[in-house]
Design a protein around this motif. Structure first.
Motif, mmCIF file in Angstrom:
data_model
loop_
_atom_site.group_PDB
_atom_site.id
_atom_site.type_symbol
_atom_site.label_atom_id
_atom_site.label_comp_id
_atom_site.label_asym_id
_atom_site.label_seq_id
_atom_site.Cartn_x
_atom_site.Cartn_y
_atom_site.Cartn_z
ATOM 1 N N ILE A 54 0.814 -1.269 -0.100
ATOM 2 C CA ILE A 54 0.069 -0.072 0.062
ATOM 3 C C ILE A 54 0.880 1.238 -0.057
ATOM 4 O O ILE A 54 1.544 1.601 1.164
ATOM 5 N N PRO A 55 0.867 1.952 -1.213
ATOM 6 C CA PRO A 55 1.842 3.100 -1.189
ATOM 7 C C PRO A 55 0.815 4.279 -0.614
ATOM 8 O O PRO A 55 -0.353 4.348 -0.819
ATOM 9 N N ALA A 56 1.437 5.060 0.290
ATOM 10 C CA ALA A 56 0.511 6.087 1.118
ATOM 11 C C ALA A 56 1.380 7.466 1.184
ATOM 12 O O ALA A 56 2.486 7.107 1.703
ATOM 13 N N ARG A 57 0.713 8.399 0.804
ATOM 14 C CA ARG A 57 1.349 9.699 0.962
ATOM 15 C C ARG A 57 -0.122 10.668 1.671
ATOM 16 O O ARG A 57 -0.807 10.991 1.099
ATOM 17 N N ASN A 58 0.203 11.062 2.925
ATOM 18 C CA ASN A 58 -0.654 11.844 3.550
ATOM 19 C C ASN A 58 -1.885 11.329 3.281
ATOM 20 O O ASN A 58 -3.075 11.884 3.032
ATOM 21 N N GLU A 59 -2.201 10.017 3.932
ATOM 22 C CA GLU A 59 -3.407 9.402 3.935
ATOM 23 C C GLU A 59 -4.007 8.785 5.082
ATOM 24 O O GLU A 59 -4.602 7.924 5.433
ATOM 25 N N GLY A 60 -3.638 9.787 6.361
ATOM 26 C CA GLY A 60 -4.169 9.563 7.532
ATOM 27 C C GLY A 60 -5.513 9.544 7.657
ATOM 28 O O GLY A 60 -6.006 8.625 8.683
ATOM 29 N N VAL A 79 1.357 -7.359 5.212
ATOM 30 C CA VAL A 79 0.873 -6.019 4.787
ATOM 31 C C VAL A 79 2.017 -5.013 4.975
ATOM 32 O O VAL A 79 2.651 -4.917 5.931
ATOM 33 N N ILE A 80 2.252 -4.425 3.940
ATOM 34 C CA ILE A 80 3.262 -3.540 3.945
ATOM 35 C C ILE A 80 2.782 -2.113 3.442
ATOM 36 O O ILE A 80 2.295 -2.023 2.199
ATOM 37 N N VAL A 81 2.858 -1.028 4.411
ATOM 38 C CA VAL A 81 2.608 0.424 3.806
ATOM 39 C C VAL A 81 3.886 1.042 3.427
ATOM 40 O O VAL A 81 4.848 1.124 4.603
ATOM 41 N N ILE A 82 3.995 1.499 2.631
ATOM 42 C CA ILE A 82 5.079 2.462 2.357
ATOM 43 C C ILE A 82 4.901 3.729 2.502
ATOM 44 O O ILE A 82 3.958 4.576 1.551
ATOM 45 N N ASP A 83 5.616 4.305 3.367
ATOM 46 C CA ASP A 83 5.139 5.959 3.796
ATOM 47 C C ASP A 83 5.772 6.978 2.894
ATOM 48 O O ASP A 83 7.076 6.982 3.022
ATOM 49 N N ASP A 84 5.082 7.389 1.860
ATOM 50 C CA ASP A 84 5.767 8.251 1.068
ATOM 51 C C ASP A 84 5.978 9.712 1.313
ATOM 52 O O ASP A 84 5.193 10.578 1.018
ATOM 53 N N GLN A 85 6.761 9.715 2.271
ATOM 54 C CA GLN A 85 7.259 11.208 2.983
ATOM 55 C C GLN A 85 6.129 11.998 3.286
ATOM 56 O O GLN A 85 5.712 13.070 3.119
ATOM 57 N N SER A 86 5.031 11.218 3.969
ATOM 58 C CA SER A 86 3.801 11.883 4.619
ATOM 59 C C SER A 86 4.082 12.876 5.807
ATOM 60 O O SER A 86 5.118 12.631 6.279
ATOM 61 N N VAL A 87 3.280 13.859 5.828
ATOM 62 C CA VAL A 87 3.585 14.949 6.995
ATOM 63 C C VAL A 87 2.486 14.863 7.898
ATOM 64 O O VAL A 87 2.312 15.648 8.783
ATOM 65 N N ALA A 91 1.871 7.010 8.698
ATOM 66 C CA ALA A 91 2.540 5.940 9.384
ATOM 67 C C ALA A 91 2.359 5.379 10.895
ATOM 68 O O ALA A 91 2.263 4.146 10.884
ATOM 69 N N GLU A 92 2.171 6.453 11.503
ATOM 70 C CA GLU A 92 1.565 5.984 12.920
ATOM 71 C C GLU A 92 0.411 5.161 12.836
ATOM 72 O O GLU A 92 0.310 4.054 13.626
ATOM 73 N N GLN A 93 -0.690 5.632 11.916
ATOM 74 C CA GLN A 93 -1.837 4.588 12.381
ATOM 75 C C GLN A 93 -1.655 3.328 11.563
ATOM 76 O O GLN A 93 -2.205 2.365 11.975
ATOM 77 N N ALA A 94 -0.891 3.382 10.461
ATOM 78 C CA ALA A 94 -0.654 1.974 9.963
ATOM 79 C C ALA A 94 0.080 1.159 10.789
ATOM 80 O O ALA A 94 -0.177 -0.200 10.845
ATOM 81 N N ARG A 364 2.825 18.454 -16.741
ATOM 82 C CA ARG A 364 2.255 17.119 -17.336
ATOM 83 C C ARG A 364 1.161 16.890 -16.258
ATOM 84 O O ARG A 364 0.143 16.212 -16.468
ATOM 85 N N ALA A 365 1.349 16.756 -15.075
ATOM 86 C CA ALA A 365 0.399 16.458 -13.844
ATOM 87 C C ALA A 365 1.075 17.035 -12.543
ATOM 88 O O ALA A 365 2.118 17.399 -12.449
ATOM 89 N N LEU A 366 -0.166 17.494 -11.746
ATOM 90 C CA LEU A 366 -0.005 17.848 -10.271
ATOM 91 C C LEU A 366 -0.733 16.838 -9.376
ATOM 92 O O LEU A 366 -2.115 16.897 -9.526
ATOM 93 N N TRP A 367 0.086 16.114 -8.630
ATOM 94 C CA TRP A 367 -0.792 15.092 -7.898
ATOM 95 C C TRP A 367 -0.019 15.040 -6.570
ATOM 96 O O TRP A 367 0.997 14.818 -6.535
ATOM 97 N N LYS A 368 -0.713 14.705 -5.441
ATOM 98 C CA LYS A 368 -0.189 14.689 -3.965
ATOM 99 C C LYS A 368 1.003 15.613 -3.733
ATOM 100 O O LYS A 368 2.223 15.298 -3.278
ATOM 101 N N ASP A 369 0.856 16.888 -4.175
ATOM 102 C CA ASP A 369 1.706 18.194 -3.934
ATOM 103 C C ASP A 369 2.942 17.810 -4.887
ATOM 104 O O ASP A 369 4.177 18.354 -4.512
#
Length: 378
Positions: A54-60, A79-87, A91-94, A364-369
């Motif tokens: 599960i890739p996750a960036r700011n998905e709290g 289950v592996i959650v890859i915390d993509d530099q969330s602010v 990560a704590e919830q995972a 080209r695109a703007l996504w997840k900041d």
């Protein structure tokens, strides 16, 4: 007036071509659903053979709900959650939900954030199957069992589900069933599921794939800059002679809501021009087709009182309802929503032009900041 008449006839012809295509792109027969409680129980014995990435960036706001749905599939599933530099507290919830959390690094130049996160997670996978799951997808008990059974019984290297979109407010009910409808017109499931067809499709929210197939095809490195990464992955797997399947499901549901038009607009604009291969010619063709189908054909009767003109409009509306109705029924929406399809078509065309204009400006695109520059600027 003459131009409008020609466009209306062409639009009506396009609608009926869609209705009569033998592969039935409007059909909802390609699907996977959960069945009985007994299968939920038996899924425990299979869960050890699957690793969930599960890739996750700011998905709290979503990750806890998603992980509880995954745990309901089988306690032994890795289950592996890859915390993509969330602010935020992703990560704590995972960790609180029992997932292994990897602290992802910034994506290298040319990589999309999601694919770089998945590449880092894949290094930890040791199981036969890998489930690629978005952080906002809720799974109903037993659906992973059904995915694995489908893969085993039909010798499929990749099985993907088009998650049920949220439909809790007017904007979602207006646009989200149509999003699925248009996706199926662009990537007909009936063709995508045929080994001999060059069409390939997957829905990135929920993909069960053989781990060896990922590694054989170069995994995510070979599609590291793809914005439509799910369909690109399916294409790579089909290119090496392996079989894939994509279907609808109520067993996978997105719980990321859209309270207003803007976030849906941004989601579509992110990849719309990519689907047209960044081609101005294809954009013009797409524009003419959509104007013909959604404006000229259904409303040509407003320009003339001739019986033949009314007949053109009636035929257009009939084909429009016929093709859109299965999607509305599948998602338990009233058939009366079919009346709104011309408005929906115009909105999606405007989103496509937004995508093109941003690309021409160098974005080209703007996504997840994160901002992805257009290829003309790289």
């Amino acid at each position: 007036m003459e131009l409008v008449l020609y466009l209306s006839v062409f639009g009506t012809f396009c609608w009926w071509m869609l209705a009569l295509f033998p592969w039935r792109p409007w059909s909802t027969c390609e699907k996977i659903e959960t069945l009985t409680h007994e299968k939920v129980v038996s899924s425990e014995t299979l869960s050890e053979d699957i690793t969930v990435l599960i890739p996750a960036r700011n998905e709290g706001s979503y990750i806890g709900h998603t992980l509880r749905g995954v745990r309901a599939q089988g306690e032994k599933m890795h289950v592996i959650v890859i915390d993509d530099q969330s602010v935020d507290d992703t990560a704590e919830q995972a960790r609180q939900c029992g997932a292994q959390v990897l602290s992802g690094t910034a994506p290298p130049a040319g990589w999309s954030g999601k694919l770089w996160a998945l590449e880092q997670g894949l290094r930890e996978v040791r199981t036969h199957y890998t489930l690629l799951l978005d952080a906002d997808i809720e799974l109903t008990p037993g659906i992973i069992f059904e995915l694995q059974q489908k893969a085993c019984n039909e010798n499929l290297a990749l099985v993907s589900l088009m998650a049920k979109p949220p439909m809790n407010n007017f904007v979602e009910r207006l646009l989200m069933p149509a999003f699925i409808f248009f996706f199926k017109l662009l990537y007909p499931f009936g063709l995508a599921n045929k080994p001999e067809s060059r069409i390939a499709a997957a829905a990135g929210g929920c993909i069960l794939v053989k781990t060896q197939a990922l590694r054989t095809t170069g995994a995510f490195a070979n599609l590291h800059d793809a914005l439509i990464d799910d369909c690109t992955l399916a294409a790579h797997i089909k290119c090496v002679g392996l079989r894939t399947f994509i279907g609808l499901s109520h067993g996978a549901r997105s719980h990321r809501g859209y309270d207003e038009l803007k976030p849906i607009w941004e989601m579509v604009a992110r990849t719309a021009y990519t689907q047209l291969k960044y081609s101005p010619i294809l954009l013009i063709i797409c524009t003419l087709i959509m104007i013909s189908m959604f404006l000229a054909a259904p409303f040509v009767f407003m320009f003339s009182s001739h019986l033949e003109i009314y007949l053109v409009s009636i035929l257009a509306w009939a084909a429009m309802f016929f093709t859109y109705l299965p999607t509305l029924i599948y998602y338990q929406r009233s058939p009366l929503w079919g009346i709104t399809l011309p408005v929906i078509g115009v909105l999606y065309l405007a989103m496509t032009w937004t995508s093109a204009l941003r690309y021409w400006r160098g974005e080209r695109a703007l996504w997840k900041d994160r901002r992805y520059e257009s290829k003309t600027n790289t």
